[in-house]
Write a protein that holds these residues in place. Sequence first.
Motif, PDB file in Angstrom:
ATOM      1  N   UNK A 174      -8.217   7.069  -3.341  1.00  0.00           N
ATOM      2  CA  UNK A 174      -7.898   8.279  -2.576  1.00  0.00           C
ATOM      3  C   UNK A 174      -7.279   7.942  -1.220  1.00  0.00           C
ATOM      4  N   UNK A 175      -7.753   6.873  -0.589  1.00  0.00           N
ATOM      5  CA  UNK A 175      -7.187   6.449   0.686  1.00  0.00           C
ATOM      6  C   UNK A 175      -5.735   6.026   0.513  1.00  0.00           C
ATOM      7  N   UNK A 176      -5.467   5.316  -0.558  1.00  0.00           N
ATOM      8  CA  UNK A 176      -4.095   4.902  -0.871  1.00  0.00           C
ATOM      9  C   UNK A 176      -3.204   6.117  -1.101  1.00  0.00           C
ATOM     10  N   UNK A 177      -3.684   7.072  -1.875  1.00  0.00           N
ATOM     11  CA  UNK A 177      -2.889   8.261  -2.164  1.00  0.00           C
ATOM     12  C   UNK A 177      -2.621   9.081  -0.915  1.00  0.00           C
ATOM     13  N   UNK A 178      -3.628   9.177  -0.050  1.00  0.00           N
ATOM     14  CA  UNK A 178      -3.502  10.025   1.141  1.00  0.00           C
ATOM     15  C   UNK A 178      -2.523   9.455   2.164  1.00  0.00           C
ATOM     16  N   UNK A 179      -2.481   8.122   2.295  1.00  0.00           N
ATOM     17  CA  UNK A 179      -1.699   7.529   3.385  1.00  0.00           C
ATOM     18  C   UNK A 179      -0.596   6.585   2.920  1.00  0.00           C
ATOM     19  N   UNK A 180      -0.298   6.615   1.644  1.00  0.00           N
ATOM     20  CA  UNK A 180       0.766   5.747   1.142  1.00  0.00           C
ATOM     21  C   UNK A 180       2.103   6.060   1.796  1.00  0.00           C
ATOM     22  N   UNK A 181       2.382   7.345   2.001  1.00  0.00           N
ATOM     23  CA  UNK A 181       3.647   7.744   2.619  1.00  0.00           C
ATOM     24  C   UNK A 181       3.752   7.265   4.062  1.00  0.00           C
ATOM     25  N   UNK A 182       2.603   6.971   4.664  1.00  0.00           N
ATOM     26  CA  UNK A 182       2.586   6.468   6.042  1.00  0.00           C
ATOM     27  C   UNK A 182       2.663   4.945   6.109  1.00  0.00           C
ATOM     28  N   UNK A 183       2.784   4.289   4.957  1.00  0.00           N
ATOM     29  CA  UNK A 183       2.947   2.840   4.937  1.00  0.00           C
ATOM     30  C   UNK A 183       1.687   2.057   4.661  1.00  0.00           C
ATOM     31  N   UNK A 184       0.568   2.752   4.413  1.00  0.00           N
ATOM     32  CA  UNK A 184      -0.682   2.040   4.160  1.00  0.00           C
ATOM     33  C   UNK A 184      -0.786   1.651   2.685  1.00  0.00           C
ATOM     34  N   UNK A 185      -1.230   0.436   2.435  1.00  0.00           N
ATOM     35  CA  UNK A 185      -1.562   0.008   1.081  1.00  0.00           C
ATOM     36  C   UNK A 185      -3.037  -0.311   1.035  1.00  0.00           C
ATOM     37  N   UNK A 186      -3.742   0.270   0.069  1.00  0.00           N
ATOM     38  CA  UNK A 186      -5.169   0.008  -0.091  1.00  0.00           C
ATOM     39  C   UNK A 186      -5.439  -0.428  -1.523  1.00  0.00           C
ATOM     40  N   UNK A 187      -6.105  -1.547  -1.675  1.00  0.00           N
ATOM     41  CA  UNK A 187      -6.387  -2.119  -2.988  1.00  0.00           C
ATOM     42  C   UNK A 187      -7.885  -2.139  -3.261  1.00  0.00           C
ATOM     43  N   UNK A 188      -8.266  -1.685  -4.446  1.00  0.00           N
ATOM     44  CA  UNK A 188      -9.635  -1.859  -4.926  1.00  0.00           C
ATOM     45  C   UNK A 188      -9.623  -3.042  -5.887  1.00  0.00           C
ATOM     46  N   UNK A 189     -10.139  -4.163  -5.434  1.00  0.00           N
ATOM     47  CA  UNK A 189     -10.146  -5.388  -6.242  1.00  0.00           C
ATOM     48  C   UNK A 189     -11.373  -5.384  -7.145  1.00  0.00           C
ATOM     49  N   UNK A 190     -11.143  -5.490  -8.465  1.00  0.00           N
ATOM     50  CA  UNK A 190     -12.229  -5.386  -9.440  1.00  0.00           C
ATOM     51  C   UNK A 190     -12.328  -6.643 -10.289  1.00  0.00           C
TER      52      UNK A 190
END
Length: 259
Positions: A174-190
Amino acid sequence: ITRASSGRGQAVAGQLPQHGINLVLVARRERRLQQLATKLAKKFNIQTHIMLYDLSSPQAPQQLFAELQQHSLNIDLLINNAGYVDYHAFTSLPWEKHAALMQTMLNGVTELCYLYCHTLLKQQPATNSRQKTRGAIINTSSVAGLINQSSKSREKKMLLYGSIKSFVVSFSTRLQQAYRANGLYCQALCPGLTYSEFHRKIEHGQLQEKLPKFIWQTADDVVIKSLCALAKRRKCVVITGRINILFVLLYRLIHLFDL
């Protein structure tokens, strides 16, 4: 990098400097952390900083953030790697144990993401390979976070662990989806089962002796897959190892109609 003194934290600390990246290493064990920092600084000619914090303390995220600001250390990449598991029945442990687990892997992870989002959102990813890590977060989850236990499950152990890791996957996505347009990349490593102190500390588990070798990965294998996904900045949920991908798919298929 939190919990940088061992396991995946130590592995990623050993690989990032190959791209000229300076490190802030966070853990509780000063001697191991200092040895690692000195070794990496000398080998790769980078700057390393160590921060001694117990992330099971509710004050730790704010204190860590404040100390880094005090030293003018700007963070381009946040790696939330701290975690452990209490391999006991849920009701057999005192609440304080569960509270410490949640603070380390749930509250602390979320708070560090919150504290650094404001800074990371201002950093647009550069085009050269050395700076591909700008404006990024890697939250370590687990294959366990992708598996929802069915209503028929009788497992009483690791209830909080799996639930927390599920939250980490959902929150990171959800964090990735919310701020992807702002340049943020968030990875959930599993990752799945990984050779490290993590499993050796599970009381009576003896997992490394009981389970076949082909389902295990090394910490370096997990980190390489994670950093490759980071460089591409496309996939949010990163499952490491084909056997783990297959396991998650089969599990979901088998339990597709469980209520």
